[in-house]
Design an enzyme around this catalytic site. Structure first.
Site, PDB file in Angstrom:
ATOM      1  N   SER A 143       0.520  -0.995   0.193  1.00  0.00           N
ATOM      2  CA  SER A 143      -0.313  -0.123  -0.041  1.00  0.00           C
ATOM      3  C   SER A 143       0.738   1.338   0.247  1.00  0.00           C
ATOM      4  O   SER A 143       2.061   1.603   1.090  1.00  0.00           O
ATOM      5  CB  SER A 143      -1.175  -0.263   1.348  1.00  0.00           C
ATOM      6  OG  SER A 143      -2.004  -1.090   1.479  1.00  0.00           O
ATOM      7  N   HIS A 171      -3.217   0.367  -4.293  1.00  0.00           N
ATOM      8  CA  HIS A 171      -2.470  -0.772  -5.535  1.00  0.00           C
ATOM      9  C   HIS A 171      -2.428  -1.079  -6.766  1.00  0.00           C
ATOM     10  O   HIS A 171      -3.476  -0.842  -6.706  1.00  0.00           O
ATOM     11  CB  HIS A 171      -3.182  -2.238  -4.910  1.00  0.00           C
ATOM     12  CG  HIS A 171      -2.428  -2.317  -2.725  1.00  0.00           C
ATOM     13  ND1 HIS A 171      -3.214  -1.696  -1.867  1.00  0.00           N
ATOM     14  CD2 HIS A 171      -1.438  -3.394  -2.359  1.00  0.00           C
ATOM     15  CE1 HIS A 171      -2.800  -2.413  -1.082  1.00  0.00           C
ATOM     16  NE2 HIS A 171      -1.586  -3.055  -1.421  1.00  0.00           N
ATOM     17  N   HIS A 220      -4.999  -9.395  -1.204  1.00  0.00           N
ATOM     18  CA  HIS A 220      -5.152 -10.233  -0.288  1.00  0.00           C
ATOM     19  C   HIS A 220      -6.302 -10.160  -0.097  1.00  0.00           C
ATOM     20  O   HIS A 220      -7.196 -10.750  -0.343  1.00  0.00           O
ATOM     21  CB  HIS A 220      -5.660  -8.217   0.678  1.00  0.00           C
ATOM     22  CG  HIS A 220      -4.726  -7.923   0.435  1.00  0.00           C
ATOM     23  ND1 HIS A 220      -4.627  -6.578  -0.765  1.00  0.00           N
ATOM     24  CD2 HIS A 220      -3.087  -7.429   1.457  1.00  0.00           C
ATOM     25  CE1 HIS A 220      -3.342  -5.686  -0.282  1.00  0.00           C
ATOM     26  NE2 HIS A 220      -2.539  -6.103   0.891  1.00  0.00           N
ATOM     27  N   TYR A 241      -8.630 -10.366   2.861  1.00  0.00           N
ATOM     28  CA  TYR A 241      -9.715  -9.675   3.478  1.00  0.00           C
ATOM     29  C   TYR A 241     -10.670  -9.666   1.711  1.00  0.00           C
ATOM     30  O   TYR A 241     -11.730  -8.868   2.198  1.00  0.00           O
ATOM     31  CB  TYR A 241      -9.812  -8.150   3.817  1.00  0.00           C
ATOM     32  CG  TYR A 241      -8.270  -7.509   3.572  1.00  0.00           C
ATOM     33  CD1 TYR A 241      -9.529  -6.793   1.818  1.00  0.00           C
ATOM     34  CD2 TYR A 241      -6.731  -7.113   4.209  1.00  0.00           C
ATOM     35  CE1 TYR A 241      -8.300  -5.027   1.595  1.00  0.00           C
ATOM     36  CE2 TYR A 241      -6.352  -6.032   4.020  1.00  0.00           C
ATOM     37  CZ  TYR A 241      -6.864  -5.672   2.336  1.00  0.00           C
ATOM     38  OH  TYR A 241      -6.222  -4.396   1.581  1.00  0.00           O
ATOM     39  N   GLU A 242      -9.820  -8.884   0.806  1.00  0.00           N
ATOM     40  CA  GLU A 242     -10.727  -8.914  -1.020  1.00  0.00           C
ATOM     41  C   GLU A 242     -11.331 -10.070  -1.076  1.00  0.00           C
ATOM     42  O   GLU A 242     -11.845 -10.356  -2.561  1.00  0.00           O
ATOM     43  CB  GLU A 242      -9.390  -8.353  -1.866  1.00  0.00           C
ATOM     44  CG  GLU A 242      -9.121  -7.671  -1.502  1.00  0.00           C
ATOM     45  CD  GLU A 242      -8.228  -6.901  -2.648  1.00  0.00           C
ATOM     46  OE1 GLU A 242      -8.010  -6.032  -3.062  1.00  0.00           O
ATOM     47  OE2 GLU A 242      -6.573  -7.767  -2.442  1.00  0.00           O
ATOM     48  N   ALA A 294       3.149  -1.787   4.617  1.00  0.00           N
ATOM     49  CA  ALA A 294       2.520  -0.908   5.253  1.00  0.00           C
ATOM     50  C   ALA A 294       2.857  -2.623   6.609  1.00  0.00           C
ATOM     51  O   ALA A 294       1.825  -3.022   6.410  1.00  0.00           O
ATOM     52  CB  ALA A 294       1.633  -0.030   4.809  1.00  0.00           C
ATOM     53  N   MET A 332      -1.840  -6.870   7.557  1.00  0.00           N
ATOM     54  CA  MET A 332      -2.798  -7.636   6.661  1.00  0.00           C
ATOM     55  C   MET A 332      -2.213  -8.640   5.505  1.00  0.00           C
ATOM     56  O   MET A 332      -2.994  -9.339   4.649  1.00  0.00           O
ATOM     57  CB  MET A 332      -4.168  -6.703   6.489  1.00  0.00           C
ATOM     58  CG  MET A 332      -4.655  -6.968   7.672  1.00  0.00           C
ATOM     59  SD  MET A 332      -5.573  -4.818   6.927  1.00  0.00           S
ATOM     60  CE  MET A 332      -6.227  -4.283   8.233  1.00  0.00           C
ATOM     61  N   SER A 333      -0.356  -8.789   5.026  1.00  0.00           N
ATOM     62  CA  SER A 333      -0.409  -9.223   3.834  1.00  0.00           C
ATOM     63  C   SER A 333       1.169  -9.986   3.790  1.00  0.00           C
ATOM     64  O   SER A 333       1.161 -10.435   5.376  1.00  0.00           O
ATOM     65  CB  SER A 333      -0.106  -8.002   3.466  1.00  0.00           C
ATOM     66  OG  SER A 333       0.539  -7.072   3.824  1.00  0.00           O
ATOM     67  N   ASN A 380       2.206   3.520  11.899  1.00  0.00           N
ATOM     68  CA  ASN A 380       0.959   3.962  12.623  1.00  0.00           C
ATOM     69  C   ASN A 380       1.456   2.873  14.220  1.00  0.00           C
ATOM     70  O   ASN A 380       2.449   1.452  13.255  1.00  0.00           O
ATOM     71  CB  ASN A 380      -0.249   3.686  11.982  1.00  0.00           C
ATOM     72  CG  ASN A 380      -0.630   2.067  12.071  1.00  0.00           C
ATOM     73  OD1 ASN A 380      -0.422   2.043  11.068  1.00  0.00           O
ATOM     74  ND2 ASN A 380      -0.857   1.300  12.464  1.00  0.00           N
ATOM     75  N   HIS A 392      -6.869   3.463   6.431  1.00  0.00           N
ATOM     76  CA  HIS A 392      -6.329   3.932   6.223  1.00  0.00           C
ATOM     77  C   HIS A 392      -5.869   4.918   4.977  1.00  0.00           C
ATOM     78  O   HIS A 392      -4.648   4.513   4.653  1.00  0.00           O
ATOM     79  CB  HIS A 392      -7.413   2.732   4.088  1.00  0.00           C
ATOM     80  CG  HIS A 392      -6.658   2.353   3.505  1.00  0.00           C
ATOM     81  ND1 HIS A 392      -5.150   1.449   3.639  1.00  0.00           N
ATOM     82  CD2 HIS A 392      -6.780   2.421   2.854  1.00  0.00           C
ATOM     83  CE1 HIS A 392      -5.193   1.260   2.401  1.00  0.00           C
ATOM     84  NE2 HIS A 392      -5.300   2.026   1.550  1.00  0.00           N
TER      85      HIS A 392
HETATM   86  N1  HPA Z   1      -2.897  -3.320  11.718  1.00  0.00           N
HETATM   87  C1  HPA Z   1      -3.518  -3.761  11.013  1.00  0.00           C
HETATM   88  N2  HPA Z   1      -2.771  -3.615   9.273  1.00  0.00           N
HETATM   89  C2  HPA Z   1      -2.428  -2.625   8.562  1.00  0.00           C
HETATM   90  C3  HPA Z   1      -1.569  -2.286  10.491  1.00  0.00           C
HETATM   91  C4  HPA Z   1      -1.602  -1.720  11.428  1.00  0.00           C
HETATM   92  O1  HPA Z   1      -2.035  -1.253  12.794  1.00  0.00           O
HETATM   93  N3  HPA Z   1      -1.010  -0.709  10.089  1.00  0.00           N
HETATM   94  C5  HPA Z   1      -0.909  -0.950   8.570  1.00  0.00           C
HETATM   95  N4  HPA Z   1      -1.217  -2.205   7.985  1.00  0.00           N
END
Ligand code: HPA
Length: 283
Positions: free
Chosen positions: A41, A72, A94, A96-97, A124, A222-223, A246, A258
């Site tokens: 991302s 993406h 992903h 989640y998709e 990320a 998540m990847s 973050n 996001h």
């Molecule tokens: N959690 C899950 N996936 C992420 C995060 C997070 O805090 N930051 C970037 N991708």
């Protein structure tokens, strides 16, 4: 009891990696990539600055899933970084998709078929470790898979790899050492840590983050993990680097979004691009 809630259904093994590799070869103008790079991302800029560049939309590649997440792009870019021929996957599927095991496996198997021996996965991630502040770059030493999903579920592709592949040293120590040397050469700071993978798409609860810290996680995302598993199965060496976008939920001031991920990833992505350029040019 159903075991497939929230994760993709187990599907037949992928049959399209050979077809997709053939499409790439037809358009590659003889370029045989040595290293694959997967961009997460907000990290799309890493595909810029390649010479002998050839771009192929995922929609033209059998078995590739056009990506649906902002940030993406969904294209395979071939080219050289210095003298090193590479294949960049700008955009990933992903869990989640609703991506299937085959859709996650095909891009990694195509890299292996094209001739890559190494793949560098970028993403990320949120940080659970106070030492890894937003903007930090963190190379994976290992992972914890809490996706409840493994992309090798289903019939094994025996010609690709063994039924029960080892994930000892899933993240290749020698490749990681090369990334650290490249970071030094580029005057940039690279850290290392353990990544814990969840499916998303919701961010974690503060209680989950507290639990993940006790499991030894430095990062959450998540990847990456499904790709690592498929790549190791196919015999590729793997390195992975996260841009910390973050602090994880409950450890910082404000709820996550996001948009924040994309903004911070773009910033950290420039630093990461410098490290990867130094690494690839030094091969
Ligand atoms: N959690 C899950 N996936 C992420 C995060 C997070 O805090 N930051 C970037 N991708």
């Amino acid at each position: 009891m159903r075991l497939d809630r929230g994760v993709p259904a187990v599907s037949a093994a992928p049959v399209s990696a050979a077809d997709a590799a053939e499409v790439v070869r037809e358009r590659a103008g003889g370029l045989v990539p040595r290293v694959g790079v997967v961009l997460g991302s907000g990290l799309g800029a890493l595909a810029d600055g390649l010479s002998e560049r050839v771009e192929i939309a995922y929609g033209d590649l059998p078995g590739f899933r056009p990506t649906t997440v902002d940030g993406h792009a969904g294209r395979l870019v071939l080219g050289r970084r210095g003298a090193t021929p590479i294949a960049v996957l700008a955009g990933r599927s992903h869990v989640y998709e609703g991506a299937t095991p085959a859709e996650i496996a095909t891009p990694m198997r195509v890299l292996a078929r094209l001739g890559c021996d190494t793949v560098i996965l970028t993403c990320a991630a949120g940080s659970l470790n106070p030492a890894h502040r937003p903007g930090s770059l963190v190379a994976f030493t290992d992972h914890v898979n809490l996706m409840g999903f493994n992309p090798l579920l289903g019939e094994n592709e025996d010609e690709v790899g063994p039924r029960f592949p080892s994930l000892a040293d899933a993240y290749d120590p020698a490749v990681r050492a090369g990334l650290f040397a490249a970071a030094d050469a580029a005057g940039r700071y690279l850290d290392e840590g353990v990544y814990l993978a969840v499916t998303g798409p919701s961010f974690e609860t503060p209680a989950e983050i507290r639990a993940f810290r006790t499991l030894g996680a430095d990062l959450v995302g998540m990847s990456v993990v499904p790709e690592t598993i498929v790549a190791r199965h196919a015999g590729l060496k793997v390195a992975a680097v996260a841009v910390v976008t973050n602090v994880a939920e409950g450890l910082g001031g404000q709820p996550l979004s996001h948009e924040q991920t994309l903004t911070e990833a773009a910033r950290g992505g420039e630093e990461l691009a410098g490290i990867l350029a130094a690494f690839l040019e030094g091969l």
